[in-house]
Every structure is written in structure tokens, then in C-alpha cells.
Scaffold this motif. Structure first.
Motif, PDB file in Angstrom:
ATOM      1  N   ASP A  82       7.814  27.466  36.954  1.00 63.15           N
ATOM      2  CA  ASP A  82       9.009  28.139  37.475  1.00 63.15           C
ATOM      3  C   ASP A  82      10.273  27.658  36.768  1.00 63.15           C
ATOM      4  O   ASP A  82      11.163  28.448  36.467  1.00 63.15           O
ATOM      5  N   GLU A  84      10.451  26.400  33.686  1.00 69.96           N
ATOM      6  CA  GLU A  84      10.433  26.933  32.324  1.00 69.96           C
ATOM      7  C   GLU A  84      10.855  28.402  32.312  1.00 69.96           C
ATOM      8  O   GLU A  84      11.581  28.835  31.420  1.00 69.96           O
ATOM      9  N   ALA A  85      10.402  29.161  33.297  1.00 69.30           N
ATOM     10  CA  ALA A  85      10.784  30.573  33.369  1.00 69.30           C
ATOM     11  C   ALA A  85      12.282  30.711  33.629  1.00 69.30           C
ATOM     12  O   ALA A  85      12.946  31.562  33.016  1.00 69.30           O
ATOM     13  N   ALA A  86      12.826  29.888  34.511  1.00 70.30           N
ATOM     14  CA  ALA A  86      14.267  29.935  34.790  1.00 70.30           C
ATOM     15  C   ALA A  86      15.069  29.533  33.566  1.00 70.30           C
ATOM     16  O   ALA A  86      16.067  30.179  33.219  1.00 70.30           O
ATOM     17  N   ASP A  87      14.633  28.468  32.879  1.00 68.22           N
ATOM     18  CA  ASP A  87      15.332  28.035  31.664  1.00 68.22           C
ATOM     19  C   ASP A  87      15.286  29.109  30.585  1.00 68.22           C
ATOM     20  O   ASP A  87      16.276  29.366  29.907  1.00 68.22           O
ATOM     21  N   SER A  88      14.133  29.742  30.430  1.00 68.37           N
ATOM     22  CA  SER A  88      13.996  30.805  29.434  1.00 68.37           C
ATOM     23  C   SER A  88      14.916  31.974  29.758  1.00 68.37           C
ATOM     24  O   SER A  88      15.576  32.522  28.869  1.00 68.37           O
ATOM     25  N   TYR A  89      14.976  32.341  31.025  1.00 66.19           N
ATOM     26  CA  TYR A  89      15.846  33.444  31.429  1.00 66.19           C
ATOM     27  C   TYR A  89      17.311  33.102  31.186  1.00 66.19           C
ATOM     28  O   TYR A  89      18.075  33.932  30.680  1.00 66.19           O
ATOM     29  N   ILE A  90      17.696  31.877  31.520  1.00 62.82           N
ATOM     30  CA  ILE A  90      19.089  31.463  31.320  1.00 62.82           C
ATOM     31  C   ILE A  90      19.442  31.469  29.835  1.00 62.82           C
ATOM     32  O   ILE A  90      20.510  31.950  29.438  1.00 62.82           O
ATOM     33  N   ARG A  91      18.533  30.945  28.988  1.00 62.36           N
ATOM     34  CA  ARG A  91      18.785  30.962  27.543  1.00 62.36           C
ATOM     35  C   ARG A  91      18.905  32.390  27.021  1.00 62.36           C
ATOM     36  O   ARG A  91      19.750  32.687  26.186  1.00 62.36           O
ATOM     37  N   GLU A  92      18.056  33.266  27.526  1.00 61.36           N
ATOM     38  CA  GLU A  92      18.065  34.665  27.078  1.00 61.36           C
ATOM     39  C   GLU A  92      19.374  35.358  27.459  1.00 61.36           C
ATOM     40  O   GLU A  92      19.951  36.098  26.678  1.00 61.36           O
ATOM     41  N   VAL A  93      19.847  35.094  28.660  1.00 58.20           N
ATOM     42  CA  VAL A  93      21.045  35.756  29.154  1.00 58.20           C
ATOM     43  C   VAL A  93      22.312  35.107  28.597  1.00 58.20           C
ATOM     44  O   VAL A  93      23.290  35.789  28.294  1.00 58.20           O
ATOM     45  N   SER A  97      22.499  37.609  20.841  1.00 59.35           N
ATOM     46  CA  SER A  97      21.468  37.828  19.837  1.00 59.35           C
ATOM     47  C   SER A  97      22.047  37.527  18.451  1.00 59.35           C
ATOM     48  O   SER A  97      23.268  37.520  18.257  1.00 59.35           O
TER      49      SER A  97
END
Length: 128
Positions: A82, A84-93, A97
Motif C-alpha cells: 500500500d 509503495e502504491a501511494a508513493d508511486s501515485y504521488i510521484r506520478e501526480v 512528464s
């Protein structure tokens, strides 16, 4: 004498309420863990649930003693996944790009804010 006039009656009442909530919390945690465990077959899951329904307190104790280490490991894996998923989402947002970064740098270059060398450094950093 009223119920609320005796300190020990009040203490006992709070203890019972606390014990009830602790029992219900443990019960729901164990039920969730039974269904979350992929190594446990369907028959074993059914047996645990049946015992939880008919002998809940003893079954909770036995389950936590017998499978407590696995419960902790599955909980840690789920928390890690969970996070890792939150960190990935935060990095993406949070980050732009590479195309957006280059477009911003190009706009700064056209405005004369940065030099062509700085533009090339930004472009090289973004594309790697």
C-alpha cells in the motif's frame, strides 16, 4: 444507591466495554486474515470460520498463537504494498512528464531566462 455512584461499578462497566471492543476488533482482524491468506485452502478457511462462530474466544486465542507470525508478515506485506502504491501515485501526480519539462525549458529559453547551455542540461537531465 445508583449505578453511577459506585466507582468500582463504573470501572467494571468500562472494563467490560473495552474488553468487548477488543474482542470484536480481534475477531474482525482474524476473519480478514483468514480470507486474505492465499496459502490456506477453502476447507481450512471454512473450518476456522465455523469454529469462530461457535467457540469464538478459544478459536481467537488458538488462531493467534498458531498463525500469529503469518498474520504479522501478511500485514507487513500489505502495508508495504500500500505504501509503495501511494508513493508511486504521488510521484506520478507530483512530477511533470519529460515532455512538459522540455516545453517549460524551451519557453524559458525563448524568453531569454536561461541560456542554450542550461536548456541542453535540462533536456539531458529530463531524458535520462
Amino acid at each position: 444507591m445508583s449505578f453511577w455512584e459506585n466507582f468500582w461499578d463504573i470501572f467494571w462497566w468500562f472494563f467490560i466495554v473495552y474488553a468487548l471492543f477488543a474482542f470484536l476488533y480481534a475477531l474482525f482482524i482474524v476473519i480478514a486474515d483468514v480470507f486474505r491468506d492465499h496459502e490456506l485452502s477453502g476447507w481450512w478457511k471454512a473450518i476456522w470460520i465455523i469454529f469462530l462462530a461457535f467457540v469464538p474466544f478459544l478459536t481467537l486465542l488458538v488462531y493467534m498463537i498458531a498463525r500469529g507470525k503469518g498474520m504479522a508478515e501478511r500485514s507487513m506485506q500489505r502495508a508495504r504494498r500500500d505504501q509503495e502504491a501511494a508513493d508511486s501515485y504521488i510521484r506520478e501526480v507530483a512530477t511533470a512528464s519529460p515532455t512538459e519539462e522540455i516545453a517549460k525549458a524551451k519557453a524559458l529559453l525563448d524568453a531569454g531566462t536561461i541560456s542554450p547551455d542550461e536548456f541542453q542540461r535540462i533536456k539531458a537531465r529530463v531524458t535520462t
